[in-house]
Design an enzyme around this catalytic site. Sequence first.
Site, PDB file in Angstrom:
ATOM      1  NE  ARG A  51      -3.332  -2.420   2.856  1.00 12.68           N
ATOM      2  CZ  ARG A  51      -4.055  -2.663   3.947  1.00 12.68           C
ATOM      3  NH1 ARG A  51      -4.031  -1.805   4.963  1.00 12.68           N
ATOM      4  NH2 ARG A  51      -4.777  -3.769   4.015  1.00 12.68           N
ATOM      5  CG  ASP A  53       2.277   5.961   2.710  1.00 16.69           C
ATOM      6  OD1 ASP A  53       1.365   5.155   2.953  1.00 16.69           O
ATOM      7  OD2 ASP A  53       3.304   6.067   3.411  1.00 16.69           O
ATOM      8  CE1 TYR A 111       8.146   0.871  -1.187  1.00 15.70           C
ATOM      9  CE2 TYR A 111       8.951  -1.045   0.019  1.00 15.70           C
ATOM     10  CZ  TYR A 111       7.900  -0.263  -0.444  1.00 15.70           C
ATOM     11  OH  TYR A 111       6.602  -0.626  -0.161  1.00 15.70           O
ATOM     12  NE  ARG A 200       7.579   9.474   3.301  1.00  9.12           N
ATOM     13  CZ  ARG A 200       6.344   9.953   3.488  1.00  9.12           C
ATOM     14  NH1 ARG A 200       5.293   9.162   3.328  1.00  9.12           N
ATOM     15  NH2 ARG A 200       6.165  11.198   3.853  1.00  9.12           N
TER      16      ARG A 200
END
Length: 249
Positions: A51, A53, A111, A200
């Site tokens: 999911r 953001d 990522y 992040r």
Amino acid sequence: MTRYKAVISYDGRLFSGFQRQPNQRTVQEELETTLTKLNRGHLVNVHGAGRTDSGVHALGQVIHFDLPDKRDCEKLRFALDTQSAEDIAVIAVREVSDDFHARYAPHRKTYVFLVDNGRPKNPMMRHYATHFSHHLDLHMMQSAIKKLVGTHDFTGFTASGTSVEDKVRTISEASVVWDEGRQNLVFTFSGNGFLYKQVRNMVGTLLKIGNGRMPIEQIDRILLEKKRDLAGPTAGPNGLYLKEIIYED
């Protein structure tokens, strides 16, 4: 019913994330709308591997969905790609077994996070890289990021309010390099799963270390004490990309 697995990419700038939300534009809703049209108006549910953001991009997100009849996979890919919104691309579609689940089948995610360290910033990258104008010591960040590799409790790098109880994850690869051609720092993380805003928060911490405002050993302390306030700020979503998802055979 026939189950299909698809690899998609999308520009997250104008999406409120992947997951369907009331009165918000999301990737899941866009794909379900297109697939429902292709299924003669009968609702099709899309399940994603993750999911992302609001504002986060994907180069290799994976979804699965069921259709009542068998389709030629390339024709289905073409139809889904051309009839979806312009900021979504459908890279590949293939038929999979009925027990495949994009989210729950064992997999590894990678990522990538891009940081524009230019002075001045590159305005063309403002939606696709997070700008950080201060000096950064690449070698310090490369030393610090190695400490994140392995199996750890990443509570200290998790956004508050997450409902996930088990915060132990394994990062198999972590690196940061300087891309001379694009004048960007490129952070890469691969692992068996990531917590809410974990990437992040790790990047925000590494930037603070690279700027000399945190010691390299701060990583050890965050992992040991499991306190979010010991880590750096949350880096912006615009630099984050879900690069690829690799499933176990």
